[in-house]
Motif scaffolding. Structure first.
Motif, short mmCIF file in Angstrom:
data_model
loop_
_atom_site.label_atom_id
_atom_site.label_comp_id
_atom_site.label_asym_id
_atom_site.label_seq_id
_atom_site.Cartn_x
_atom_site.Cartn_y
_atom_site.Cartn_z
N SER A 71 1.51 1.60 13.18
CA SER A 71 2.71 0.80 13.00
C SER A 71 4.08 1.21 13.02
O SER A 71 5.06 0.70 12.90
CB SER A 71 2.61 0.12 11.63
N TYR A 72 4.00 2.67 13.54
CA TYR A 72 5.23 3.08 13.63
C TYR A 72 5.67 3.60 14.98
O TYR A 72 4.67 3.35 15.96
CB TYR A 72 5.32 4.47 13.16
N CYS A 74 0.92 -1.24 0.01
CA CYS A 74 0.08 -0.04 0.00
C CYS A 74 0.89 1.01 -0.04
O CYS A 74 0.47 2.19 -0.71
CB CYS A 74 -0.95 0.01 1.21
N VAL A 75 2.03 1.23 0.89
CA VAL A 75 3.00 2.31 0.81
C VAL A 75 3.55 2.56 -0.49
O VAL A 75 3.57 3.67 -1.03
CB VAL A 75 3.76 2.34 1.99
N GLU A 95 2.10 6.13 5.41
CA GLU A 95 2.39 5.28 6.27
C GLU A 95 1.07 4.93 7.33
O GLU A 95 0.52 3.70 7.52
CB GLU A 95 3.44 5.08 7.17
N ASP A 96 0.44 5.75 7.69
CA ASP A 96 -0.67 6.06 8.65
C ASP A 96 -1.93 5.63 7.87
O ASP A 96 -2.73 4.76 8.36
CB ASP A 96 -0.88 7.45 8.92
N ALA A 97 -2.10 5.84 6.65
CA ALA A 97 -3.26 5.80 5.65
C ALA A 97 -3.18 4.21 5.38
O ALA A 97 -4.25 3.54 5.26
CB ALA A 97 -3.23 6.46 4.48
N ALA A 146 9.25 10.11 11.74
CA ALA A 146 9.11 9.90 10.41
C ALA A 146 7.63 9.88 9.99
O ALA A 146 7.37 10.20 8.96
CB ALA A 146 9.67 8.47 9.98
N SER A 147 6.68 9.43 10.81
CA SER A 147 5.24 9.36 10.49
C SER A 147 4.65 10.63 10.05
O SER A 147 3.44 10.97 9.76
CB SER A 147 4.42 8.83 11.63
#
Length: 375
Positions: free
Chosen positions: A187-188, A57-58, A65-67, A159-160
């Motif tokens: 996930s971060y 997805c990324v 990353e969040d989406a 980084a998010s």
């Protein structure tokens, strides 16, 4: 035709088109989740050179990353409980609602929880989950965060893209994990707790979390002055509050503050006396303020064309239905409580948007000149 053009819409047509686009977005989101779930089930990402659906997805679909995390988690939940897809497509549940409900769904409660969460905001779902899945009170704590001697290095930024918490001190019990109640983990790694000499405006807001019916967890950052006031209040309340409980101090302080603010804004008092004579046409007697407030219930009284009453309880102002400039009187019948936005809206409907914009610009300019001339 340019799909982004909006100037040709009338007010009513624009609102209708916005609702149509939102309905389309709901349906598109549900379909997207179903596709993600099936690609994940078939592990098709592996054949495309990715080790996980999140990575696919990324890097292939170019989600953040969040989406990616949010959609993959929601898709996996919807694969287990397909009724969620219908609820998302119908606009009954937003994506955040799915993620909040996910840790609590079972075959026995899924339908009931979806029905209870229908059309609710995140805060309302927080309260719903606290009612159905109560948690114990949080332990109190007053914790100082070490100061940094040097500015925050760029490498320390998460980084998010999430804000870094900046604060010299904070009152906080360790807040519960969000994925155990109404929230969802990313996930971060969590943002580091950093504290330079000044509180940065990017610091997260204070957080109130429903824990159980009529019980809430509080996390807030304090500056040094507020910390010292808190400690002084705890000391002064030593006889009434031997354990020095912060919640008791906060409750008493708020009781005093709310009483003071209600007296100032609404002339609230247990022993009303005779009102002072009006000094101008715009002066609102204390007795009239009390009547209007009691009638309107501390809430904006504006009612829209659809019949919906505004729910705002912040930034309330007294508004003359018939403006003073047009002979309106300062009586309870001619006054109402409205929020600032609807006070301005009413003025624009009466005097015109251009006139009110000019008046606001003049007032803004006068304020700037006054500050510039101040010693």
């Amino acid at each position: 035709m340019d799909p982004f053009a909006t100037s040709h819409f009338s007010h009513k047509a624009l609102l209708l088109d916005l609702k149509a686009q939102v309905a389309l977005d709901f349906r598109t989101t549900a379909i997207l989740l179903s596709r993600i779930a099936e690609v994940d089930r078939r592990r098709l990402y592996a054949g495309e050179g990715y080790s996980s659906m999140h990575g696919y997805c990324v890097h292939e679909l170019h989600f953040s990353e969040d989406a990616a995390y949010r959609r993959v988690t929601a898709a996996r939940t919807a694969r287990q409980f397909p009724a969620l897809l219908v609820a998302v497509a119908d606009g009954r549940l937003h994506l955040t609602a799915v993620l909040m409900l996910a840790p609590h769904l079972t075959s026995g409660n899924a339908d009931d929880l979806v029905a209870a969460a229908t059309h609710k905001s995140r805060a309302e779902i927080d309260a719903l989950l606290a009612q159905h899945f109560p948690r114990p009170d949080l332990p109190e704590g007053l914790q100082a965060i070490p100061m940094l001697a040097s500015p925050i290095p760029a490498a320390a930024q998460p980084a998010s893209g999430l804000p870094v918490q900046l604060a010299p001190a904070r009152v906080a019990a360790t807040m519960p994990d969000e994925d155990n109640h109404g929230g969802f983990a990313a996930s971060y790694a969590p943002a580091p707790q950093l504290a330079p000499a000044r509180v940065d405006s990017s610091a997260p807001r204070a957080k109130i979390t429903p824990l159980a019916p009529q019980r809430f967890g509080l996390q807030v950052t304090l500056d040094q002055e507020t910390h010292d006031l808190l400690e002084r209040a705890r000391a002064l309340m030593g006889h009434q509050n031997p354990a020095g409980e912060i919640a008791s101090v906060l409750k008493r302080a708020l009781e005093l503050l709310v009483g003071q603010l209600e007296k100032r804004k609404f002339a609230a008092t247990a022993r009303p006396g005779p009102s002072r004579p009006a000094t101008s046409a715009r002066h609102i007697p204390a007795a009239v303020k009390r009547v209007v407030r009691e009638r309107d219930g501390d809430r904006c009284r504006f009612i829209g064309d659809s019949g919906r009453r505004c729910a705002a309880r912040r930034l309330l102002e007294f508004d003359h239905r018939e403006p003073v400039a047009r002979g309106g009187e300062t009586t309870a019948e001619n006054l109402r409580l409205v929020c600032r936005a609807h006070n301005q809206h009413a003025a624009e409907c009466t005097f015109g948007a251009a006139f009110m914009e000019r008046k606001r610009a003049e007032a803004h300019g006068a304020g700037h000149r006054g500050r510039a001339q101040a010693p």
